[in-house]
Design a protein around this motif. Structure first.
Motif, PDB file in Angstrom:
ATOM      1  N   GLY A  74       0.809  -1.207   0.000  1.00 20.57           N
ATOM      2  CA  GLY A  74       0.000   0.000   0.000  1.00 20.57           C
ATOM      3  C   GLY A  74       0.844   1.260   0.000  1.00 20.57           C
ATOM      4  N   ASP A  75       1.875   1.284   0.845  1.00 24.23           N
ATOM      5  CA  ASP A  75       2.763   2.454   0.890  1.00 24.23           C
ATOM      6  C   ASP A  75       3.439   2.681  -0.456  1.00 24.23           C
ATOM      7  OD1 ASP A  75       2.176   3.030   3.501  1.00 24.23           O
ATOM      8  OD2 ASP A  75       3.915   1.979   4.328  1.00 24.23           O
TER       9      ASP A  75
ATOM     10  N   TYR B 173       2.278   2.023  -3.476  1.00 17.18           N
ATOM     11  CA  TYR B 173       1.364   2.635  -4.441  1.00 17.18           C
ATOM     12  C   TYR B 173       0.951   4.053  -4.034  1.00 17.18           C
ATOM     13  CZ  TYR B 173       1.052  -1.568  -7.253  1.00 17.18           C
ATOM     14  OH  TYR B 173       1.356  -2.605  -8.086  1.00 17.18           O
ATOM     15  N   ARG B 174       0.905   4.307  -2.741  1.00 20.30           N
ATOM     16  CA  ARG B 174       0.629   5.683  -2.310  1.00 20.30           C
ATOM     17  C   ARG B 174       1.758   6.617  -2.748  1.00 20.30           C
ATOM     18  NH1 ARG B 174      -2.390   3.182   2.075  1.00 20.30           N
ATOM     19  NH2 ARG B 174      -0.461   2.522   3.083  1.00 20.30           N
ATOM     20  N   ARG B 175       2.989   6.175  -2.594  1.00 18.25           N
ATOM     21  CA  ARG B 175       4.124   6.999  -3.025  1.00 18.25           C
ATOM     22  C   ARG B 175       4.126   7.191  -4.540  1.00 18.25           C
ATOM     23  NH1 ARG B 175       6.918   3.914   0.816  1.00 18.25           N
ATOM     24  NH2 ARG B 175       7.688   2.563  -0.856  1.00 18.25           N
TER      25      ARG B 175
ATOM     26  N   ASP C 169      -4.468   6.683  -6.971  1.00 19.31           N
ATOM     27  CA  ASP C 169      -5.651   7.064  -6.198  1.00 19.31           C
ATOM     28  C   ASP C 169      -6.256   5.801  -5.589  1.00 19.31           C
ATOM     29  OD1 ASP C 169      -7.740   8.379  -5.078  1.00 19.31           O
ATOM     30  OD2 ASP C 169      -8.879   8.595  -6.952  1.00 19.31           O
TER      31      ASP C 169
ATOM     32  N   ASP D  32      -9.618   4.313   0.720  1.00 23.32           N
ATOM     33  CA  ASP D  32      -9.162   4.385   2.108  1.00 23.32           C
ATOM     34  C   ASP D  32     -10.116   3.584   2.995  1.00 23.32           C
ATOM     35  OD1 ASP D  32      -7.858   5.020   4.421  1.00 23.32           O
ATOM     36  OD2 ASP D  32      -8.679   7.057   4.574  1.00 23.32           O
TER      37      ASP D  32
ATOM     38  N   PRO E 151      -6.951   0.940   1.599  1.00 23.47           N
ATOM     39  CA  PRO E 151      -6.732   0.272   0.316  1.00 23.47           C
ATOM     40  C   PRO E 151      -7.146  -1.195   0.378  1.00 23.47           C
ATOM     41  CG  PRO E 151      -4.657   0.571   1.456  1.00 23.47           C
ATOM     42  CD  PRO E 151      -5.683   1.313   2.254  1.00 23.47           C
TER      43      PRO E 151
ATOM     44  N   ASP F  13      -2.973  -3.621   1.441  1.00 24.68           N
ATOM     45  CA  ASP F  13      -2.049  -2.702   2.106  1.00 24.68           C
ATOM     46  C   ASP F  13      -0.773  -3.451   2.474  1.00 24.68           C
ATOM     47  OD1 ASP F  13      -0.913  -0.531   3.280  1.00 24.68           O
ATOM     48  OD2 ASP F  13      -2.518  -0.168   4.721  1.00 24.68           O
TER      49      ASP F  13
END
Length: 294
Positions: free
Chosen positions: A245-246, A248-250, A254, A257, A259, A262
């Motif tokens: 998850g981290d 793809y967030r970086r 989109d 929430d 995900p 994660d």
């Protein structure tokens, strides 16, 4: 301290024995017997000579070789009254960090084993995780004396091979190490996933796990070094935990929430300590797969 095979071949017999005297627990006579067969072309040939010295020894000496081994997590081990190599090996397996209940369990198993077979339970602990170690201990209690004697002798040779590998460098090294590695492929971008946090944990029980290694994937989606290498991969159940998850967030995706994916966890078993295990993650924000590579 390591020594080269060439230096061992050229050393006086007493020096040869001093270097290798602890390869077999409290049995420098094994090294003494092998010294007369020099020179050795490979480390494998040296180990063969040591093994053959044990096989050719009188029954009393072979039995003493077994009885000279310490109990696992026994009172002498807890007090530090065992050979330095054994202290290090038991510590590497976590046997110096047991709870009082776990020490009591080992004490009961040690007593039952010694009463049944007249020997300490011998296992090459560097090839096993704690859960596997206890399973083997309990299973071998049900063995017959002849089979158990053979098992104990085989484990002594495994212990000696690892000790020799750590001491002697040269051609024809012993095959005593395995490897565990991983990499992450991002199917959204169609390439390696960089910067994914990776954690490897050994499952000790249904409620306890021990972190073995932490790393982060590089530009190739791999860790800079294998998660386990240069030693056996202990027989155990493991979890590889990926911070997907981290990642793809970086990357600016989109994500909902929370995900859908994660922290992705892969649980797998290792049954071959000297094997090569490659456990990759092929993933998107919505799915993942794995397989055993090598």
């Amino acid at each position: 301290m390591t020594i080269s095979l060439d230096a061992l071949n050229a050393a006086p017999a007493a020096e040869f024995t001093a270097h290798l005297g602890a390869v077999f627990e409290h049995a420098p006579w094994v090294a003494e017997a092998a010294a007369a067969r020099r020179p050795f072309a490979t480390v494998e040939a040296l180990f063969s000579a040591l093994r053959e010295a044990v096989a050719a020894a009188p029954e009393a000496r072979r039995l003493a070789l077994l009885t000279g081994h310490p109990e696992l997590a026994g009172r002498a081990a807890r007090a530090g009254r065992i050979a330095q190599a054994s202290i290090a090996e038991q510590a590497a397996a976590g046997l110096d960090r047991l709870s009082e209940a776990e020490f009591a369990r080992f004490e009961a198993l040690n007593a039952a084993y010694r009463e049944r077979f007249g020997l300490p339970f011998i296992l090459c602990v560097r090839r096993h995780g704690r859960a596997s170690l206890l399973r083997r201990f309990e299973a071998r209690l049900a063995s017959d004396p002849e089979t158990e004697r053979r098992s104990a002798e085989a484990e002594v040779l495994r212990i000696a091979a690892l000790r020799l590998d750590a001491l002697v460098t040269g051609a024809g090294a012993l095959r005593v190490a395995g490897r565990l590695s991983t990499h992450v492929l991002d199917t959204v971008r169609g390439g390696p996933a960089m910067g994914v946090a990776v954690e490897l944990a050994e499952l000790v029980s249904a409620t306890e796990s021990v972190v073995v290694a932490r790393a982060e994937t590089n530009a190739d989606g791999r860790t800079d070094a294998p998660l386990i290498a240069g030693r056996p991969v202990p027989v155990a159940t493991y979890e590889l935990r990926f911070g997907l998850g981290d990642h793809y967030r970086r990357a600016g995706l989109d994500l909902p929430d929370p995900p859908f994916l994660d922290l992705v966890t892969l649980r797998f078993g290792v049954a071959e300590p000297e094997g090569h295990y490659h456990v990759p993650l092929v993933a998107s924000p919505w799915s993942y797969q794995t397989y055993r590579g090598s």
